[in-house]
Design an enzyme around this catalytic site. Sequence first.
Site, PDB file in Angstrom:
ATOM      1  N   ALA A  15       7.249  -3.880   9.930  1.00  0.00           N
ATOM      2  CA  ALA A  15       6.145  -3.560   9.019  1.00  0.00           C
ATOM      3  C   ALA A  15       4.867  -3.380   9.819  1.00  0.00           C
ATOM      4  CB  ALA A  15       6.009  -4.640   7.957  1.00  0.00           C
ATOM      5  N   ARG A  16       4.068  -4.435   9.930  1.00  0.00           N
ATOM      6  CA  ARG A  16       2.834  -4.373  10.695  1.00  0.00           C
ATOM      7  C   ARG A  16       2.649  -5.677  11.449  1.00  0.00           C
ATOM      8  NH1 ARG A  16       3.057   0.179  10.414  1.00  0.00           N
ATOM      9  NH2 ARG A  16       1.491   1.766   9.907  1.00  0.00           N
ATOM     10  N   GLY A  45       9.714  -2.869  -1.427  1.00  0.00           N
ATOM     11  CA  GLY A  45       9.353  -1.485  -1.695  1.00  0.00           C
ATOM     12  C   GLY A  45      10.420  -0.539  -1.175  1.00  0.00           C
ATOM     13  N   HIS A  99       6.992   0.597  18.264  1.00  0.00           N
ATOM     14  CA  HIS A  99       6.639   1.113  16.939  1.00  0.00           C
ATOM     15  C   HIS A  99       7.249   2.498  16.730  1.00  0.00           C
ATOM     16  CE1 HIS A  99       3.328   0.898  13.609  1.00  0.00           C
ATOM     17  NE2 HIS A  99       4.534   1.174  13.127  1.00  0.00           N
ATOM     18  N   GLU A 119      -2.509  -2.738  18.400  1.00  0.00           N
ATOM     19  CA  GLU A 119      -1.979  -1.526  19.013  1.00  0.00           C
ATOM     20  C   GLU A 119      -3.159  -0.697  19.504  1.00  0.00           C
ATOM     21  OE1 GLU A 119       0.910   0.889  17.055  1.00  0.00           O
ATOM     22  OE2 GLU A 119       1.823  -0.811  16.015  1.00  0.00           O
TER      23      GLU A 119
END
Length: 334
Positions: free
Chosen positions: A244-245, A162, A298, A274
């Site tokens: 990303a995550r 993306g 992050h 988190e």
Amino acid sequence: MQQKKVKILVEGTRARYEKFLPQDAPLDRVELAFCGRGSSNAELLAAGGDAQILCVDAISLVDAALIAKMPNLRLIHSEGVAFNCIDLAAAKKRGIYVCNCKGCNADAVAEQTVMLILELLRHGLTGDAAVRAGRQMEMKERLMVEGITELGECSVGLIGFGDIAKAAAARLHPFGCELFYYAPHRKDPETELEYHVSYLELEELAARCDIVSIHTAVTEQTRGMINRDFLARMKPNALLINTARGEIVDNLALRKALSEGKILGAGLDTLAPEPTPADHPLVDLPEGVRDRVVLAPHLGGITTGSFRRAHRSMWGNIAAVLDGSRPVNIVNGL
């Protein structure tokens, strides 16, 4: 007669929203109410249960129970790109738009990706510690024998393709990297040529690439996809990068792979959960493993530029809803 103002409930800090407020924001038509990040449903409802618009931090939970108790809700907007903590189905059932700020942080996260790679390849953290401890020459002599790999010598595999992965590819190509990507749907030849990337199936990407960098959203299909089997396919001198995550990575599987030398190192801007506790399995690492992992809190997508673009996008969608128009970047299929 003066038109009644539309109420917007914000889960976030007033200071941030004021700092990044676009000049053309329709403040004369809205009333803002604020709740701190991590507020309970009860606190949110007390502050703005009658709100028509809900703006939330990208990792804030918006569950079906909250949505059900906000009868006037027309729009839920992520302040960032992520929306995996919002109950999309519950919002869709009610006809409530869920939108994100697509692409707002692509350049920033791509920079973070390159930084983490270079920190690992150039021993940034351990080098700093060695100099501060008076061991500069000791480390320098050791690395002249062990070797330092240049980024341009590496093949890099991007999982997902993306906005962020494209921005990362655009930054990595000038280093001379060989670039590959995996996505559920292969891109057209023109896109591959533009970004100097070649397509690989996920298993082949894991086995072939020196650096694997994660750039996919959290979905039922991607949650935990970096698991024991994936890590077993990677090269023993490979690096894993995650901007990303954290939910995409199996924490215990990665800890085990690092501890057993199945992969060389990892650069992680995101961890799950988190907030990340100090005893997290990828934070509280044993000696000998700790030096091969670079952690960041992050920070990838929270640059000033990212917030400026995000709030411009968010307020554009708020204005559209106020005008009875369709917003952009709808993520729940309405």
